[in-house]
Design a protein around this motif. Structure first.
Motif, PDB file in Angstrom:
ATOM      1  N   GLU A   1     121.620-100.646  86.575  1.00 58.63           N
ATOM      2  CA  GLU A   1     122.566 -99.912  85.729  1.00 58.63           C
ATOM      3  C   GLU A   1     124.006-100.115  86.207  1.00 58.63           C
ATOM      4  O   GLU A   1     124.900-100.413  85.401  1.00 58.63           O
ATOM      5  CB  GLU A   1     122.217 -98.421  85.732  1.00 58.63           C
ATOM      6  CG  GLU A   1     120.974 -98.078  84.937  1.00 58.63           C
ATOM      7  CD  GLU A   1     120.635 -96.604  85.004  1.00 58.63           C
ATOM      8  OE1 GLU A   1     119.787 -96.168  84.232  1.00 58.63           O
ATOM      9  OE2 GLU A   1     121.222 -95.889  85.858  1.00 58.63           O
ATOM     10  N   SER A   2     124.228 -99.948  87.506  1.00 58.33           N
ATOM     11  CA  SER A   2     125.594-100.046  88.024  1.00 58.33           C
ATOM     12  C   SER A   2     126.152-101.459  87.895  1.00 58.33           C
ATOM     13  O   SER A   2     127.337-101.649  87.581  1.00 58.33           O
ATOM     14  CB  SER A   2     125.633 -99.586  89.483  1.00 58.33           C
ATOM     15  OG  SER A   2     124.793-100.389  90.293  1.00 58.33           O
ATOM     16  N   MET A   3     125.303-102.478  88.112  1.00 56.00           N
ATOM     17  CA  MET A   3     125.766-103.863  87.987  1.00 56.00           C
ATOM     18  C   MET A   3     126.124-104.192  86.541  1.00 56.00           C
ATOM     19  O   MET A   3     127.145-104.848  86.276  1.00 56.00           O
ATOM     20  CB  MET A   3     124.687-104.818  88.490  1.00 56.00           C
ATOM     21  CG  MET A   3     124.520-104.832  90.003  1.00 56.00           C
ATOM     22  SD  MET A   3     125.941-105.523  90.881  1.00 56.00           S
ATOM     23  CE  MET A   3     125.777-107.272  90.470  1.00 56.00           C
ATOM     24  N   LEU A   4     125.312-103.756  85.609  1.00 60.70           N
ATOM     25  CA  LEU A   4     125.594-104.043  84.202  1.00 60.70           C
ATOM     26  C   LEU A   4     126.831-103.280  83.719  1.00 60.70           C
ATOM     27  O   LEU A   4     127.661-103.827  82.990  1.00 60.70           O
ATOM     28  CB  LEU A   4     124.375-103.680  83.343  1.00 60.70           C
ATOM     29  CG  LEU A   4     123.171-104.628  83.446  1.00 60.70           C
ATOM     30  CD1 LEU A   4     121.986-104.080  82.660  1.00 60.70           C
ATOM     31  CD2 LEU A   4     123.527-106.022  82.924  1.00 60.70           C
ATOM     32  N   ARG A   5     126.942-102.017  84.103  1.00 60.02           N
ATOM     33  CA  ARG A   5     128.085-101.222  83.660  1.00 60.02           C
ATOM     34  C   ARG A   5     129.405-101.759  84.197  1.00 60.02           C
ATOM     35  O   ARG A   5     130.459-101.526  83.601  1.00 60.02           O
ATOM     36  CB  ARG A   5     127.897 -99.766  84.097  1.00 60.02           C
ATOM     37  CG  ARG A   5     126.808 -99.027  83.328  1.00 60.02           C
ATOM     38  CD  ARG A   5     126.503 -97.684  83.942  1.00 60.02           C
ATOM     39  NE  ARG A   5     125.440 -96.989  83.211  1.00 60.02           N
ATOM     40  CZ  ARG A   5     124.810 -95.917  83.660  1.00 60.02           C
ATOM     41  NH1 ARG A   5     125.138 -95.405  84.843  1.00 60.02           N
ATOM     42  NH2 ARG A   5     123.859 -95.347  82.944  1.00 60.02           N
ATOM     43  N   ALA A   6     129.343-102.462  85.327  1.00 61.44           N
ATOM     44  CA  ALA A   6     130.566-103.015  85.922  1.00 61.44           C
ATOM     45  C   ALA A   6     131.049-104.267  85.202  1.00 61.44           C
ATOM     46  O   ALA A   6     132.190-104.698  85.407  1.00 61.44           O
ATOM     47  CB  ALA A   6     130.323-103.335  87.399  1.00 61.44           C
TER      48      ALA A   6
ATOM     49  N   GLU B   1     121.954-113.091  83.740  1.00 60.20           N
ATOM     50  CA  GLU B   1     122.453-113.663  84.993  1.00 60.20           C
ATOM     51  C   GLU B   1     122.945-112.577  85.944  1.00 60.20           C
ATOM     52  O   GLU B   1     122.763-112.665  87.170  1.00 60.20           O
ATOM     53  CB  GLU B   1     123.574-114.651  84.697  1.00 60.20           C
ATOM     54  CG  GLU B   1     123.087-115.929  83.992  1.00 60.20           C
ATOM     55  CD  GLU B   1     124.230-116.804  83.529  1.00 60.20           C
ATOM     56  OE1 GLU B   1     125.393-116.332  83.590  1.00 60.20           O
ATOM     57  OE2 GLU B   1     123.971-117.940  83.100  1.00 60.20           O
ATOM     58  N   THR B   2     123.553-111.522  85.386  1.00 63.25           N
ATOM     59  CA  THR B   2     124.024-110.406  86.207  1.00 63.25           C
ATOM     60  C   THR B   2     122.864-109.711  86.900  1.00 63.25           C
ATOM     61  O   THR B   2     122.932-109.380  88.092  1.00 63.25           O
ATOM     62  CB  THR B   2     124.788-109.391  85.326  1.00 63.25           C
ATOM     63  OG1 THR B   2     125.900-110.042  84.712  1.00 63.25           O
ATOM     64  CG2 THR B   2     125.269-108.210  86.151  1.00 63.25           C
ATOM     65  N   VAL B   3     121.788-109.491  86.153  1.00 60.50           N
ATOM     66  CA  VAL B   3     120.624-108.820  86.720  1.00 60.50           C
ATOM     67  C   VAL B   3     119.918-109.714  87.732  1.00 60.50           C
ATOM     68  O   VAL B   3     119.426-109.245  88.772  1.00 60.50           O
ATOM     69  CB  VAL B   3     119.654-108.393  85.589  1.00 60.50           C
ATOM     70  CG1 VAL B   3     118.350-107.858  86.163  1.00 60.50           C
ATOM     71  CG2 VAL B   3     120.307-107.351  84.694  1.00 60.50           C
ATOM     72  N   GLN B   4     119.878-111.010  87.453  1.00 57.01           N
ATOM     73  CA  GLN B   4     119.214-111.946  88.367  1.00 57.01           C
ATOM     74  C   GLN B   4     119.925-112.036  89.719  1.00 57.01           C
ATOM     75  O   GLN B   4     119.304-112.342  90.737  1.00 57.01           O
ATOM     76  CB  GLN B   4     119.135-113.329  87.725  1.00 57.01           C
ATOM     77  CG  GLN B   4     118.116-113.425  86.594  1.00 57.01           C
ATOM     78  CD  GLN B   4     118.126-114.783  85.901  1.00 57.01           C
ATOM     79  OE1 GLN B   4     119.142-115.473  85.918  1.00 57.01           O
ATOM     80  NE2 GLN B   4     117.012-115.145  85.297  1.00 57.01           N
TER      81      GLN B   4
END
Length: 744
Positions: free
Chosen positions: A29-34, A66-69
Motif C-alpha cells: 500500500e505505502s509503495m503504491l501510494r507513493a 514493477e513497483t510491487v515487484q
C-alpha cells in the motif's frame, strides 16, 4: 477564471502474489501510494487483491506491477478467469505444503542430534549440516528473498528477523564445523546451532501454511454465483429466433424462456404466464406467479410455463451481478487480532535488530578483543531467542484447536477472521426462511367437517385433484399425502380456475379446492366451525385452502413454512449470551410478525430484497455494533459478505456456506450462541499466548544480551537460547490445547 480539469481516475483490482503477513500488505500500500499518479491503494490481505485508484495518463498497470515487484511481491495485471486464479493459488499452496513437510521431516533428526547427542558422534556436526542446509536454502528461501527485498527499501518485517537469526546461526555453526580450532584455542567449545535453524524454519512454515490454507477458500462462492447465469440465450430479432452468447444480449432484446430455464437478464414479461423460483433473491420457498408486466431477475428459475421478456438490464447491471460485486468487495478483511500482532511486530523487529547490534558493540567496547567470542555468542543468542516462533504460533495454534473444538460440536469455521471477530458480536441478524423456519412449505393443519362420505375416500379424491395441479401449494399438499402412501385417481374432468383454485369431477360429483372466494362464487355452504378455523389459521400467517363438493365445504387445509422446533430455544440462548437478535425476511409483514411473535424476536423487518438486508447490516454497523448475519440462501450472500461475521445453516445453499465464515452443520440456532462462546474462549487464549510470547522476549532478550554477566558471570549459551525458544513454543501450544476441555 480558468477551470482546473479534474484528472481521470481508473479503479482496478489486481490479484497479489507473495504476501505472507499484514505488514506485507502495508508495504504494498505505502509503495503504491507513493507513486505519482496513484490516488489510493487498498490491499485486501485475506482476498489477496489490491484495489488501486490511479490516473491512466500518468501511470500504467505495468508500472504498478514493477513497483510491487521491487519489494518482492507481484500483481497480475492480465485478465485471469476464476478457474485460472484458483489453479495458481492451489499450486502455491501445494508448494508451501511440500516445503513445510520436508522442513519438518529434516528438522526432527537435527533437533534430536543437536539437543541430545551433539557430543556423542564426531560426525554429528557434519550430519546436521547436511540435513539443515536444504531446510535453510530451499524450504526457508522465501524468508531470505523477502528480507532482502525489504532491506533494499530500508524496511524490515518478520522475514527479516527469521532470515537474520537463522542465517547468522547457520553461518556461525558452519564456521565452527569447518574451523573448530578458532574457539578451542581460546578455551571455548565450538558449539553449533543447526537444530535452532531447522526448527525455527519448520515452525514458521507451518504457521504460514495454516494461514494460507484458511485464506484460499473464498473464491468458490463467486464461482457459484457466476454459475447462476446461463452461457447462452434465445432471443427474437429481425432475422428470427437466435441462440446467442450471454455477453451479446442487448437492452431491448426479446428473450425467450422455456420451462426449467434460468433467467439470463433483468427484464419485463411481455408474453406468457408462469411460476418463477425467486428463492435466490427473496429466500422464500414458494414460487411467484409471473404474467405480462411483471419483472424477472437474472439467476431466478422459470418453472412450468413458457414466456417472453424484454431485456432491461444486462451483464454487469443485473441484480445478480450487483450481488456478485458486493460479495467480492465485502469478502475477506484483515483479522483484528492478527492486525494487532503485525503492528507490534512492526516495532518488535527493528527493536530486536537494534538490541542485537548494541549487544555486539557493547561487548567489543567494554570487553575488547578478549571478549570477541562472547560478543558473537551473545549477539546470536539475542537473535535466536528473539525469533518470533512463539509469536508466530500464538494465533494459528489457538485457531487450530478452536476450529477442531467447533467441528466436534457441529460448528465448521472456515477462516480465522470469523472466529476472531465473533467474540465482539453484539447484534445477530437472522434470515427467516430456512434459518428460523424449515424453508419448505408443508401442510401444517387439517380440519374436517362432519360428512357422510368416509374421510379416507375424500382424502383420496382431494389428493387426486392436487396431483393434477402445478401450483406450488398443490405440490405441498401432494407431498403431504404422498408420504402417507395415498394413491391418485384420474378425474373425469379437471379445470384450473385462475386466481381461485381448481375443480374436478369424480363419479359424477363436482369437487372444488381453492380459496374462500371460490366457494362463495359457487354458492357453497361454509360450516361455521370451518370458517372460524380458517380465520385463526390466517391470523397465524398460514395459507388456507378449502376442499368442498358442489354443496358444502368438507375440510380446510393450512400450508405454511413451519418454524423449526429448536428456533425459539436458540434465540433465547443468544439473548442470554447478551446478543441483540433481529429477523429479516422477504416475506410479507403479516407472516413476519407471526413468526417473530412465535420465536420471541422483538426486532424484525419484512419484504426485503438482498440489497435491503445488506443495507440493514450497514445501518447497525454505522451505530457501532459488531454484526453477525445468519442465513441459508443465495439471497443472503450479499448480507453475509457485508456482515462482520457470517454464519450459514448447514442445510442451506452452497453459495451461502461458501460466503459464510462459519457453517452450522445441524442447522440449529442454539449453535449460534455456542459459536460466539467458542470465539470468546479462543480469543482469550490467543491473548494469553501473545502475552506470554512477548513477556518471554522482554525477560529473555536482556539475559541473552549478557545483562547478568557483570554481576553473576552468567552468559546465556545460544544452545540454551534455542531450547528456551523451543520451550516458549511448547508453552504456547500447550496453552492452546486447553481449549479442548472448554464446554460450549
Amino acid at each position: 477564471m480558468a477551470t482546473v480539469k479534474e484528472p481521470k481516475l481508473t479503479k482496478s483490482t489486481f490479484p497479489v502474489e507473495g504476501m505472507t503477513c499484514a505488514s506485507c500488505a502495508s508495504s504494498i500500500e505505502s509503495m503504491l501510494r507513493a507513486k505519482e499518479g496513484v490516488q489510493d491503494a487498498n490491499v485486501n490481505f485475506a482476498g489477496k487483491t489490491v484495489q488501486v485508484a490511479y490516473e491512466p495518463d500518468a501511470i500504467t498497470p505495468v508500472q504498478l506491477r514493477e513497483t510491487v515487484q521491487e519489494i518482492g511481491f507481484d500483481i497480475l495485471i492480465e485478465q485471469k478467469t476464476q478457474e485460472e486464479l484458483e489453479e495458481r493459488q492451489a499450486t502455491a499452496l501445494s508448494a508451501l505444503r511440500r516445503k513445510t513437510i520436508v522442513a519438518g521431516v529434516l528438522a526432527l533428526p537435527v533437533f534430536i542430534l543437536g539437543m541430545f547427542f551433539h557430543d556423542t558422534f564426531a560426525w554429528g556436526n557434519w550430519a546436521m549440516l547436511l540435513l539443515t542446509a536444504p531446510v535453510l536454502l530451499w524450504a526457508g528461501q522465501r524468508f531470505f528473498v523477502g528480507a532482502w527485498a525489504q532491506a533494499k527499501h530500508f524496511r524490515a518485517n518478520m522475514d527479516t528477523l527469521v532470515a537474520l537469526s537463522t542465517g547468522i546461526a547457520f553461518l556461525f555453526s558452519l564456521f565452527n564445523t569447518l574451523y573448530p580450532q578458532f574457539f578451542l584455542s581460546r578455551g571455548l567449545m565450538p558449539h553449533v546451532y543447526y537444530e535452532a535453524v531447522a526448527v525455527i524454519i519448520a515452525f514458521i512454515l507451518l504457521g504460514k501454511y495454516l494461514e494460507e490454507n484458511a485464506k484460499d477458500r473464498s473464491s468458490s462462492a463467486i464461482k457459484k454465483l457466476m454459475g447462476l447465469q446461463p452461457k447462452t440465450v434465445r432471443v427474437v430479432r429481425n432475422e428470427g429466433e437466435l441462440e446467442i452468447k450471454i455477453e451479446e444480449v442487448q437492452v431491448g432484446d426479446r428473450v425467450l424462456l422455456l420451462p426449467g430455464d434460468r433467467v439470463p437478464v433483468d427484464g419485463e414479461v411481455v408474453a406468457g404466464t408462469t411460476y418463477v423460483d425467486e428463492s435466490m433473491l427473496s429466500g422464500e420457498p414458494l414460487p411467484v406467479q409471473k404474467q405480462p408486466g411483471d419483472m424477472l431477475f437474472a439467476g431466478t428459475i422459470n418453472q412450468k410455463g413458457s414466456l417472453q421478456l424484454i431485456a432491461q438490464k444486462t451483464g454487469g447491471e443485473t441484480m445478480l451481478a450487483h450481488i456478485i460485486r458486493m460479495v467480492q468487495e465485502a469478502q475477506g478483511s484483515k483479522a483484528p487480532v492478527q492486525k494487532l500482532v503485525d503492528k507490534i511486530a512492526g516495532i518488535f523487529v527493528p527493536v530486536v535488530l537494534v538490541i542485537a547490534v548494541l549487544t555486539l558493540v557493547a561487548w567489543l567496547v567494554f570487553g575488547g578483543e578478549a571478549y570477541l567470542s562472547e560478543a558473537l555468542l551473545s549477539t546470536i543468542s539475542v537473535l535466536v531467542i528473539a525469533c518470533p516462533c512463539a509469536l508466530g504460533l500464538a494465533t494459528p495454534t489457538a485457531i487450530m484447536v478452536g476450529v477442531g473444538r467447533g467441528a466436534e460440536n457441529g460448528i465448521l469455521i472456515k477462516d480465522a477472521e470469523s472466529l476472531e471477530r465473533a467474540h465482539k458480536v453484539e447484534a445477530v441478524i437472522l434470515d427467516k426462511t430456512g434459518t428460523i423456519t424449515r424453508g419448505k412449505p408443508s401442510v401444517t393443519d387439517v380440519v374436517w367437517a362432519d360428512q357422510q362420505v368416509p374421510q379416507e375416500q375424500l382424502e383420496q379424491l382431494f389428493f387426486s385433484m392436487e396431483a393434477q395441479s402445478e401450483h406450488p401449494i398443490a405440490q405441498a399438499i401432494y407431498a403431504y399425502y404422498k408420504e402417507q402412501g395415498q394413491q391418485a385417481r384420474q378425474p373425469a374432468y379437471f379445470s384450473s380456475l385462475t386466481g381461485l383454485g381448481i375443480e374436478a369431477e369424480f363419479g359424477g360429483v363436482r369437487y372444488f379446492s381453492g380459496n374462500e372466494k371460490l366457494l362463495r362464487q359457487q354458492h357453497i355452504q361454509l360450516p361455521e366451525h370451518l370458517l372460524q378455523a380458517a380465520r385463526q389459521l390466517q391470523e397465524d400467517a398460514k395459507t388456507v385452502i378449502f376442499f368442498a363438493d358442489s354443496t358444502q365445504a368438507l375440510a380446510v387445509f393450512a400450508v405454511s413454512d413451519p418454524v423449526k422446533p429448536e428456533a425459539a430455544a436458540g434465540i433465547k440462548a443468544m439473548q442470554e449470551a447478551g446478543l441483540e437478535v433481529y429477523m429479516l425476511t422477504g416475506d410479507n409483514e403479516q407472516t413476519a410478525a407471526a413468526v417473530a411473535r412465535q420465536v420471541g424476536v422483538a426486532h424484525y423487518q419484512a419484504e426485503l430484497l438482498p440489497n435491503d438486508k445488506a443495507e440493514f447490516v450497514k445501518k447497525l454497523q454505522a451505530e457501532g455494533k459488531m454484526v453477525a448475519m445468519v442465513g441459508d440462501g443465495i439471497n443472503d450472500a450479499q448480507a453475509l459478505a457485508t456482515a462482520d461475521v457470517s454464519i450459514a445453516m448447514g442445510q442451506g445453499t452452497d453459495v451461502a456456506m461458501d460466503v459464510a465464515g462459519i457453517t452450522l452443520m445441524r442447522s440449529d440456532l442454539t449453535q449460534v450462541a455456542n459459536a460466539v462462546k467458542l470465539s470468546r474462549a479462543t480469543v482469550q487464549t490467543i491473548r494469553q499466548n501473545l502475552f506470554w510470547a512477548f513477556f518471554y522476549n522482554v525477560i529473555c532478550i536482556p539475559v541473552a544480551a549478557g545483562l547478568l554477566f557483570p554481576f553473576t558471570g552468567f552468559l546465556l549459551n545460544p544452545m540454551i537460547a534455542g531450547a528456551a525458544m523451543a520451550l516458549s513454543s511448547v508453552s504456547v501450544v500447550g496453552n492452546s490445547l486447553r481449549l479442548r476441555a472448554k464446554r460450549l
